[in-house]
Design a protein around this motif. Structure first.
Motif, mmCIF file in Angstrom:
data_model
loop_
_atom_site.group_PDB
_atom_site.id
_atom_site.type_symbol
_atom_site.label_atom_id
_atom_site.label_comp_id
_atom_site.label_asym_id
_atom_site.label_seq_id
_atom_site.Cartn_x
_atom_site.Cartn_y
_atom_site.Cartn_z
ATOM 1 N N UNK A 189 -4.584 8.317 2.647
ATOM 2 C CA UNK A 189 -4.435 8.345 4.096
ATOM 3 C C UNK A 189 -3.318 7.429 4.597
ATOM 4 N N UNK A 190 -2.588 6.812 3.695
ATOM 5 C CA UNK A 190 -1.577 5.837 4.102
ATOM 6 C C UNK A 190 -0.187 6.461 4.197
ATOM 7 N N UNK A 191 0.515 6.132 5.285
ATOM 8 C CA UNK A 191 1.923 6.487 5.458
ATOM 9 C C UNK A 191 2.718 5.197 5.313
ATOM 10 N N UNK A 192 3.660 5.162 4.362
ATOM 11 C CA UNK A 192 4.451 3.967 4.099
ATOM 12 C C UNK A 192 5.767 4.004 4.864
ATOM 13 N N UNK A 193 6.098 2.899 5.535
ATOM 14 C CA UNK A 193 7.373 2.739 6.224
ATOM 15 C C UNK A 193 8.119 1.598 5.540
ATOM 16 N N UNK A 194 9.194 1.909 4.822
ATOM 17 C CA UNK A 194 9.910 0.895 4.047
ATOM 18 C C UNK A 194 11.412 1.110 4.175
ATOM 19 N N UNK A 215 11.755 10.306 -2.637
ATOM 20 C CA UNK A 215 11.312 11.107 -3.788
ATOM 21 C C UNK A 215 10.658 10.219 -4.844
ATOM 22 N N UNK A 216 11.223 9.025 -5.053
ATOM 23 C CA UNK A 216 10.659 8.106 -6.025
ATOM 24 C C UNK A 216 9.273 7.630 -5.644
ATOM 25 N N UNK A 217 9.064 7.350 -4.368
ATOM 26 C CA UNK A 217 7.754 6.905 -3.899
ATOM 27 C C UNK A 217 6.716 8.017 -4.025
ATOM 28 N N UNK A 225 6.057 8.878 2.702
ATOM 29 C CA UNK A 225 6.912 7.699 2.765
ATOM 30 C C UNK A 225 8.098 7.953 3.676
ATOM 31 N N UNK A 226 8.333 7.020 4.598
ATOM 32 C CA UNK A 226 9.531 7.038 5.432
ATOM 33 C C UNK A 226 10.410 5.884 5.013
ATOM 34 N N UNK A 227 11.667 6.190 4.666
ATOM 35 C CA UNK A 227 12.577 5.199 4.113
ATOM 36 C C UNK A 227 13.823 5.113 4.985
ATOM 37 N N UNK A 237 9.441 11.656 3.418
ATOM 38 C CA UNK A 237 8.994 12.427 2.267
ATOM 39 C C UNK A 237 7.506 12.690 2.284
ATOM 40 N N UNK A 238 7.124 13.942 2.072
ATOM 41 C CA UNK A 238 5.726 14.341 1.920
ATOM 42 C C UNK A 238 5.655 15.361 0.786
ATOM 43 N N UNK A 239 4.445 15.855 0.524
ATOM 44 C CA UNK A 239 4.282 16.885 -0.495
ATOM 45 C C UNK A 239 5.014 18.164 -0.124
#
Length: 297
Positions: A189-194, A215-217, A225-227, A237-239
Motif C-alpha cells: 500500500x506504500x507509494x514511494x517519493x524519492x 524501473x529499478x525500484x 515509485x515516483x522519482x 512507475x507502477x505495475x
C-alpha cells in the motif's frame, strides 16, 4: 470539536533556520544573505502545500513543551494545520533544522530531529486509542509519512495493522536517511517519493535517469515509485508501466522543501481525480514554481 483532517502528516515538524545567499558558495564561504526561521520539517512542508491547495492536514509529530514549541504550535495552527494530535513532551526540546543555500544550491544542512526520534511510537497514539483509528477500525484515509522517524518505528509502521487501510505516501527525510525506507520497498500500500540519489541508495546502485530508477525500484518490489531528478525528467512507475515528464525550466532561488512540495502537489492532484500523467505534470509545475520563489499553488 476538532475538524476531521483530510490527510495525516506523520514525521518532523520543527523550526527551519535557513541561510540563503545570492552568490555561489563553497566550503568556507562568508557572504551576505538572508536568514529566516519558519515552521519546517518534511511532514510540515508537505502539510503546508496540502493546505495551500485547500486540504486540511493534521500533524502527528513530537514538539517540546518549551517556549520554542509553544511558538511553533501557534505558528502551525495559524498556517492552517490541525495540531491537536501532536505529542507534547515535557522532557524533550523542540527540534530544529539548519541549512545554508547559495546560488549553486544546498551547501550544507544539519537536521536535529532527536526529540522526534526519542518520542518513538508515542506520536502514533491517536491511531491506536480510537481518536483517529484503532486496530479494530484502522484509519482509512491518506497518510504522508517521512523518514525522520527511527528505523525501528518505520519497521513497526510497515508491519502494523493500524496502517492496513491507509493510502500511505512515503518519503525519506534526506538521501542519508533513505535506507530507513527499506521496509516499504515491498509494502503493498506504500507509494514511494524519492529523488535519484535516494532511489540509488534503496537499490544499492547508481541510476542515470529517473526512468531507470523507477524501473529499478519496481524490480526490487515497490508497488509504486515516483522519482525526481532536480531539473531533469521525473518518473512515475507502477505495475502498469513508467511515465516520464520534463519539469518546467525556471530560475532556481531555493531548494529546501522542493521535494516535499512535489509530493504534496501530487497527492492533491490524485485526490482530485487526476490521471497519472496529469498528476505528475501538476506536481512538477508546483515544484518548479516553488524553487523559482513562487508559492506552489
Amino acid at each position: 470539536m476538532t475538524t476531521r483532517p483530510d490527510i495525516l502528516c506523520i514525521g518532523s515538524v520543527l523550526w527551519d533556520i535557513i541561510g540563503r545567499a545570492p552568490s555561489h558558495m563553497r566550503q568556507g564561504s562568508d557572504v551576505p544573505g538572508r536568514i529566516t526561521r519558519l515552521p519546517g520539517g518534511v511532514a510540515w512542508n508537505i502539510a503546508m502545500t496540502l493546505a495551500r491547495f485547500g486540504l486540511r492536514p493534521a500533524a502527528l509529530s513530537a514538539i517540546g513543551q518549551d517556549a520554542e514549541g509553544d511558538e511553533l504550535m501557534t505558528a502551525c495552527r495559524e498556517m492552517g494545520a490541525i495540531m491537536d494530535y501532536v505529542y507534547r513532551s515535557a522532557d524533550l526540546p523542540t527540534d530544529t533544522y539548519m541549512a545554508v543555500e547559495g546560488k549553486n544550491g544546498l551547501i550544507a544542512a544539519i537536521a536535529d530531529a532527536h526529540s522526534l526520534e526519542a518520542a518513538g511510537d508515542k506520536i502514533l497514539a491517536p491511531l491506536e486509542n480510537g481518536t483517529l483509528g484503532s486496530e479494530a477500525a484502522p484509519y482509512g484515509g491518506l497518510i504522508a509519512l517521512d523518514g525522520n522517524l527511527t528505523q525501528r518505528l518505520l519497521d513497526q509502521i510497515a508491519r502494523s495493522t493500524l496502517f492496513a487501510a491507509a493510502d500511505l505516501r512515503v518519503a525519506p527525510a534526506s538521501p542519508g536517511k533513505a535506507e530507513r525506507l527499506m521496509p516499504f520497498l515491498r509494502h503493498s500500500r506504500a507509494v514511494l517519493y524519492v529523488n535519484l540519489e535516494e532511489a540509488g541508495t534503496l537499490c544499492q546502485t547508481e541510476f542515470s535517469s529517473s526512468q531507470a530508477a523507477a524501473e529499478g525500484l519496481l524490480k526490487r518490489g515497490a508497488a509504486r515509485a515516483l522519482v525526481t531528478d532536480g531539473g531533469n525528467a521525473a518518473s512515475d512507475g507502477t505495475a502498469d508501466g513508467v511515465i516520464t515528464q520534463q519539469p518546467p525550466a525556471v530560475m532556481v532561488t531555493r531548494v529546501t522543501g522542493a521535494g516535499d512540495t512535489f509530493m504534496a502537489a501530487h497527492i492533491v492532484a490524485e485526490s482530485q481525480g487526476s490521471s497519472r500523467e496529469e498528476a505528475l505534470a501538476r506536481a512538477l509545475t508546483a515544484a518548479a514554481k516553488y524553487v523559482s520563489g513562487e508559492h506552489a499553488t
